[in-house]
Write an enzyme that holds these catalytic residues in place. Structure first.
Site, PDB file in Angstrom:
ATOM      1  N   SER A 139       0.822  -1.481   0.006  1.00  3.64           N
ATOM      2  CA  SER A 139      -0.045  -0.089  -0.064  1.00  3.64           C
ATOM      3  C   SER A 139       0.940   1.406  -0.200  1.00  3.64           C
ATOM      4  CB  SER A 139      -0.799  -0.104   1.430  1.00  3.64           C
ATOM      5  OG  SER A 139      -1.334   1.159   1.445  1.00  3.64           O
ATOM      6  N   TYR A 163      -1.997   0.331   9.784  1.00  2.00           N
ATOM      7  CA  TYR A 163      -2.367  -0.360   8.529  1.00  2.00           C
ATOM      8  C   TYR A 163      -1.031  -0.508   7.822  1.00  2.00           C
ATOM      9  CZ  TYR A 163      -3.470  -1.094   3.609  1.00  2.00           C
ATOM     10  OH  TYR A 163      -3.826  -1.348   2.470  1.00  2.00           O
ATOM     11  N   LYS A 167       1.853  -3.565   6.637  1.00  4.39           N
ATOM     12  CA  LYS A 167       2.356  -3.822   5.290  1.00  4.39           C
ATOM     13  C   LYS A 167       3.817  -3.593   5.088  1.00  4.39           C
ATOM     14  CE  LYS A 167      -1.595  -4.634   3.416  1.00  4.39           C
ATOM     15  NZ  LYS A 167      -1.753  -5.943   2.691  1.00  4.39           N
ATOM     16  N   LEU A 212     -14.648   5.805  -0.459  1.00  4.56           N
ATOM     17  CA  LEU A 212     -15.209   7.233  -0.749  1.00  4.56           C
ATOM     18  C   LEU A 212     -16.156   7.153  -1.969  1.00  4.56           C
ATOM     19  CD1 LEU A 212     -15.489  10.288  -0.352  1.00  4.56           C
ATOM     20  CD2 LEU A 212     -13.317  10.397  -2.197  1.00  4.56           C
TER      21      LEU A 212
HETATM   22  N1  UDP Z   1     -13.166   9.987   2.724  1.00  9.33           N
HETATM   23  C1  UDP Z   1     -13.948  10.878   3.272  1.00  9.33           C
HETATM   24  N2  UDP Z   1     -15.162  10.279   3.786  1.00  9.33           N
HETATM   25  C2  UDP Z   1     -15.530   9.018   3.571  1.00  9.33           C
HETATM   26  C3  UDP Z   1     -14.714   8.104   3.183  1.00  9.33           C
HETATM   27  C4  UDP Z   1     -13.380   8.421   2.831  1.00  9.33           C
HETATM   28  O1  UDP Z   1     -13.831  12.179   3.045  1.00  9.33           O
HETATM   29  O2  UDP Z   1     -16.820   8.672   4.112  1.00  9.33           O
HETATM   30  C5  UDP Z   1     -11.773  10.522   2.410  1.00  9.33           C
HETATM   31  C6  UDP Z   1     -10.725   9.858   3.207  1.00  9.33           C
HETATM   32  O3  UDP Z   1     -10.269  10.890   4.320  1.00  9.33           O
HETATM   33  C7  UDP Z   1      -9.518   9.910   1.991  1.00  9.33           C
HETATM   34  C8  UDP Z   1     -10.457   9.653   0.472  1.00  9.33           C
HETATM   35  O4  UDP Z   1     -11.538   9.907   1.136  1.00  9.33           O
HETATM   36  O5  UDP Z   1      -8.737  11.331   1.959  1.00  9.33           O
HETATM   37  C9  UDP Z   1     -10.308   8.159   0.488  1.00  9.33           C
HETATM   38  O6  UDP Z   1     -10.590   7.497   1.328  1.00  9.33           O
HETATM   39  P1  UDP Z   1     -10.647   5.941   1.321  1.00  9.33           P
HETATM   40  O7  UDP Z   1     -11.261   5.302   2.708  1.00  9.33           O
HETATM   41  O8  UDP Z   1     -11.696   5.531   0.014  1.00  9.33           O
HETATM   42  O9  UDP Z   1      -9.437   5.234   1.131  1.00  9.33           O
HETATM   43  P2  UDP Z   1      -7.797   5.249   1.807  1.00  9.33           P
HETATM   44  O10 UDP Z   1      -7.035   6.644   1.237  1.00  9.33           O
HETATM   45  O11 UDP Z   1      -8.317   5.478   3.034  1.00  9.33           O
HETATM   46  O12 UDP Z   1      -7.273   4.125   1.335  1.00  9.33           O
END
Ligand code: UDP
Length: 343
Positions: A139, A163, A167, A212
């Site tokens: 990751s 996390y 990794k 997201l």
């Molecule tokens: N995010 C958000 N609201 C949500 C879920 C995610 O604002 O309900 C933001 C999160 O803070 C990150 C981006 O969207 O900046 C992508 O988050 P996701 O959990 O999809 O993937 P990650 O980057 O954690 O692997």
């Protein structure tokens, strides 16, 4: 373990399946989002998969009926040993693991248990079995807060959440195993996997969903309450976090290319898989609204613990070393495929 492949008919069917085909890959975590897309990718290349998954987060329906599913944890040494002996795969690809940054901050014990202890036990069994090719789902979280963007593979690795730490630990172990035991290892550092197979039969599916794009789609479709944006006071152009979204089928293809590369005697690879383009949370909300033709309701909430403000890849190494060329990772294609898979 749900199925004992050695005392049931499954053992025989695994054997005959393996003999018929040119290459069999053992796909740990193959019932999950990225793993199930990789199984599809393998089939599209004419190869075959055997899936090993405890279904703790994956879904059996995500695997085609003809693909054998052995239901066990990667840390179940006896079961894993039996599967490796029976299948004798050309390669093992390991997608099995816990993936939520926020949860890893609250429950690091689970992350170190599954992502480190169980994964190292799995690695031991792989080495013991004589399998020489191992591809590991790593990751962008191994880098922590970027000191330069785009992030290349030589960027310092200082994870800011458990996390990412788990990794990185397995990456280090896998490289040591490669040196000592002749294992050929590719550690593929994913940026943000997104989208779905274009035929709409596979989807990004997590329970609970925390990612997201599926959350934004479901909020736009009125299937869940409005989206919470995790902070708009970050040091980014619009104040929301920036991520590099890579189409899951492009990601899957890179695993296939990595296996081919390792089989040609490349000992170790560490590669970023992203596009080099960063999109903010607000830009994602706008893209989802455009594809749906309706507004995505959202409000601004607090920052999520463990989030770096911006993660954008340099993937030049993967392009040069693997000849990887993502074809579906334009944002509108990603969102269209994601919407199709959820409607
Ligand atoms: N995010 C958000 N609201 C949500 C879920 C995610 O604002 O309900 C933001 C999160 O803070 C990150 C981006 O969207 O900046 C992508 O988050 P996701 O959990 O999809 O993937 P990650 O980057 O954690 O692997």
């Amino acid at each position: 373990m749900g199925i004992d492949p050695w005392s049931t008919d499954l053992g025989l069917s695994l054997c005959s399946l393996v003999q018929d085909l040119t290459m069999t890959v053992l796909v740990a975590g193959g019932a999950g989002y990225i793993g199930s897309h990789f199984v599809r990718c393998l089939e599209e290349h004419g190869e075959s998969a055997v899936v090993l998954d405890d279904l703790s987060t994956g879904f059996a329906e995500a695997i085609p009926d003809h693909v054998p599913l052995v239901r066990c944890a990667i840390g179940d040494r006896a079961a894993v040993r039996s599967v490796l002996e029976e299948v004798a795969p050309e390669a093992v690809v390991d997608f099995a693991g816990l993936i939520q940054v926020g949860e890893s901050m609250r429950s690091p014990d689970r992350y170190y248990g599954v992502n480190v202890s169980q994964t190292i036990a799995f690695l031991d069994e792989i080495v013991r079995s004589g399998v020489k090719t191992f591809v590991f789902s790593s990751s962008a979280a191994v880098y922590g807060n970027p000191i330069r963007v785009p992030i290349d593979e030589d960027h310092p690795k200082e994870p800011i959440n458990p996390y990412g730490a788990t990794k990185l630990i397995v990456e280090m172990a896998a490289r040591d195993y490669a040196r000592a035991y002749g294992l050929r290892v590719a550690c593929l550092r994913y940026f943000n996997a997104a989208g779905a197979h274009a035929d709409g039969t596979l989807a990004e599916r997590h329970d609970p969903e925390t990612h997201l794009i599926p959350l934004a789609i479901d909020a736009g479709l009125g299937r869940r309450p409005e989206l919470t944006v995790f902070g708009d006071d970050w040091s980014t152009p619009d104040g929301t976090c920036v991520r590099d979204y890579i189409h899951v089928m492009d990601l899957a293809e890179a695993h296939w290319l990595a296996i081919e590369k390792l089989r040609n005697d490349t000992p170790t690879l560490s590669l970023n898989l992203g596009t080099g383009n960063g999109y903010s949370v607000r830009q994602i909300i706008d893209a989802v609204s455009d594809v749906l033709g309706k507004a995505v309701p959202y409000h601004i909430g607090p920052r999520r613990d463990g989030d770096p403000p911006s993660l954008v890849a340099s993937s030049n190494r993967a392009r040069n070393v693997l000849g990887w060329n993502p074809t579906r990772s334009q944002l509108d294609t990603i969102v269209q495929d994601a919407v199709r898979s959820r409607t």
